[in-house]
Design an enzyme around this catalytic site. Structure first.
Site, PDB file in Angstrom:
ATOM      1  N   ASN A 150       0.714  -1.287  -0.239  1.00 60.59           N
ATOM      2  CA  ASN A 150       0.081   0.078  -0.050  1.00 60.59           C
ATOM      3  C   ASN A 150       0.772   1.348  -0.390  1.00 60.59           C
ATOM      4  O   ASN A 150       0.458   2.470  -0.104  1.00 60.59           O
ATOM      5  CB  ASN A 150      -0.977  -0.127   1.343  1.00 60.59           C
ATOM      6  CG  ASN A 150      -2.161  -0.958   0.926  1.00 60.59           C
ATOM      7  OD1 ASN A 150      -2.712  -0.924  -0.377  1.00 60.59           O
ATOM      8  ND2 ASN A 150      -2.605  -1.337   1.962  1.00 60.59           N
ATOM      9  N   THR A 185      -3.348  -6.950   8.031  1.00 59.64           N
ATOM     10  CA  THR A 185      -2.907  -8.227   6.840  1.00 59.64           C
ATOM     11  C   THR A 185      -1.622  -8.581   8.508  1.00 59.64           C
ATOM     12  O   THR A 185      -1.240  -7.665   8.977  1.00 59.64           O
ATOM     13  CB  THR A 185      -2.413  -7.796   5.419  1.00 59.64           C
ATOM     14  OG1 THR A 185      -2.908  -6.909   5.209  1.00 59.64           O
ATOM     15  CG2 THR A 185      -1.135  -8.113   5.143  1.00 59.64           C
TER      16      THR A 185
END
Length: 471
Positions: A150, A185
């Protein structure tokens, strides 16, 4: 009546076919229920990206709301290291989020390709990431999924700007109140998120994991399965094994330890991390005197007068200025933003003007007050990034005939060839409550023939007045 405007006002939800506005290019990424493609704006030829979310792959209302949440949060954020959103479409099959295109790829790919990074380069990336976290946390927004996938690079250049993306799990929070929904995550999730009682410090844990990976090429909490990884995260125990960490500085390890402190109450904040010794020597943009003199000269001479003119300039800078034009301003903006909170304050602007113009002003405080009044168009008390770009860009380039026609077309919602008060209200009144007379008065600013609407000729004349721009 005071009028304010921000880039959020211009992130429109569009109707119609995406292909009518953009030429669709190659796929550059794919997720569980979305894909990302390169696109090109047919009118401006600017490269952008579209994140297509397939409605049939969304399993429930909560996942659908994440899409609107991402659009809502991104549209409110205005920071050079946060992915810029332009507009939002939807049809029967998909949602489409249009953003800037970052050609440098994911930071994760760079780590895989190059292995662990030098401390200098890692520090540069960490400084940019932490600056984003300061900006977010100051605005009571938590990202909740900070990871190398990201974090993308704006270009393939060696000094490319880092951009934080994917705000689908981001959330506005109330200081002092804990969040409970588990997002994240496995490698990067904070232990308190697993316990479902956490605050914004979870982003700092994830940032610490990212820094560990940047310097060593491996995660601090590894395993052969998600279950094994999460069990290690729950303990919070990690090490700096040989030989990977033998040559890494004490200061780097110290900052990681402060970010990976198990107790979030004792964990370092983003603002504290930016002041850490390891980052004090990291590359910071120094003011380029010649470029700064030109840009700040444009800032000094920035005048708008009419409310519609002010709104149009903000729209052009936000939606029509090229990525290159906007990023040319990043170094100067960040060199002025000495406290690294993502805005330029009155004192920071004064300091920058003193460095560049020395004693050229009879009364610098009066000049700074005037500039702030002109440039701070959302009335926040500080200059945001888009406001800075709007004022510092070369006015002749900013208000080219092509851009003025594109801006006029955007405000002329029904395509009638004129802009009405109702159209201005629909575009600019979504987040600002004014009575109907306010919008009629705004029309009157440029309505030369008194027919109650603005045609293209009147619009162009208003925008070019006192600009010394000729076509």
């Amino acid at each position: 009546m005071e009028f304010s405007i921000s880039q959020q006002d211009f992130v429109f939800e569009r109707e119609g076919l995406l292909r009518d506005i953009y030429k669709i290019g190659n796929k550059i990424g794919e997720g569980a229920f979305s894909s990302v493609r390169r696109i090109k704006h047919r009118e401006t030829l600017e490269k952008r990206a579209v994140k297509t979310v397939h409605k049939k792959k969304l399993r429930n209302e909560s996942e659908r709301q994440m899409i609107f949440n991402e659009v809502s949060i991104l549209s409110k954020l205005d920071h050079p290291n946060i992915l810029k959103i332009y507009e939002f479409y939807q049809d029967e099959k998909n949602y489409y989020i249009i953003t800037e295109f970052c050609s440098g790829g994911e930071l994760f790919e760079k780590i895989i390709r190059d292995g662990n990074l030098s401390e200098g380069l890692a520090a540069s990336y960490m400084r940019q990431l932490l600056a984003v976290l300061v900006y977010l946390h100051d605005r009571h927004v938590v990202h909740r999924d900070i990871k190398p996938e990201n974090l993308v690079l704006s270009s393939s250049e060696p000094d490319s700007i880092l951009k934080v993306i994917d705000f689908g799990t981001a959330q506005a929070y109330t200081p002092g109140e804990k969040m409970h929904t588990r997002f994240g995550t496995p490698y990067y999730i904070a232990p308190e998120v697993l316990a479902q009682r956490y605050d914004e410090k979870c982003d700092m844990w994830s940032a610490g994991v990212n820094m560990y990976i940047l310097l060593s090429g491996m995660p601090p909490f590894g395993g052969n399965s998600d279950h094994e990884i999460l069990n290690k995260v729950k303990t919070g125990r990690y090490s700096f094994p040989s030989p990977e960490w033998d040559s890494i500085s004490f200061e780097a390890k110290d900052l990681i330890e402060k970010m990976l402190t198990f107790d979030p109450e004792r964990r370092i904040s983003a603002r504290e991390a930016l002041a850490h010794p390891w980052l004090l020597n990291a590359a910071r943009f120094r003011i380029d005197q010649a470029a700064a003199r030109t840009a700040l000269g444009n800032l000094k001479n920035f005048r708008t007068g009419q409310k519609l003119k002010k709104a149009t300039l903000a729209y052009i800078a936000s939606q029509l200025a090229t990525k290159t034009e906007r990023e040319e301003m990043v170094k100067l903006f960040e060199s002025l933003d000495t406290d690294e909170n993502g805005t330029v304050s009155r004192d920071e602007l004064r300091h920058g003007f003193e460095l560049i113009f020395a004693t050229e002003f009879e009364d610098i405080d009066e000049e700074i007050n005037r500039i702030m009044n002109e440039v701070d168009i959302n009335r926040s008390g500080e200059i945001d990034y888009n406001e800075f770009v709007t004022a510092c860009l070369n006015r002749q380039n900013l208000v080219s005939r092509k851009r003025l026609e594109a801006a006029f077309k955007a405000f002329d919602l029904d395509g009638s060839g004129t802009i009405t008060a109702d159209e201005l209200k629909e575009i600019l009144g979504k987040y600002h409550k004014h009575d109907d007379q306010f919008w009629r008065d705004m029309i009157r600013e440029a309505d030369l023939n008194g027919d109650g609407v603005i045609d293209l000729q009147e619009f162009v004349k208003m925008m070019l007045e006192n600009n010394q721009v000729r076509f």
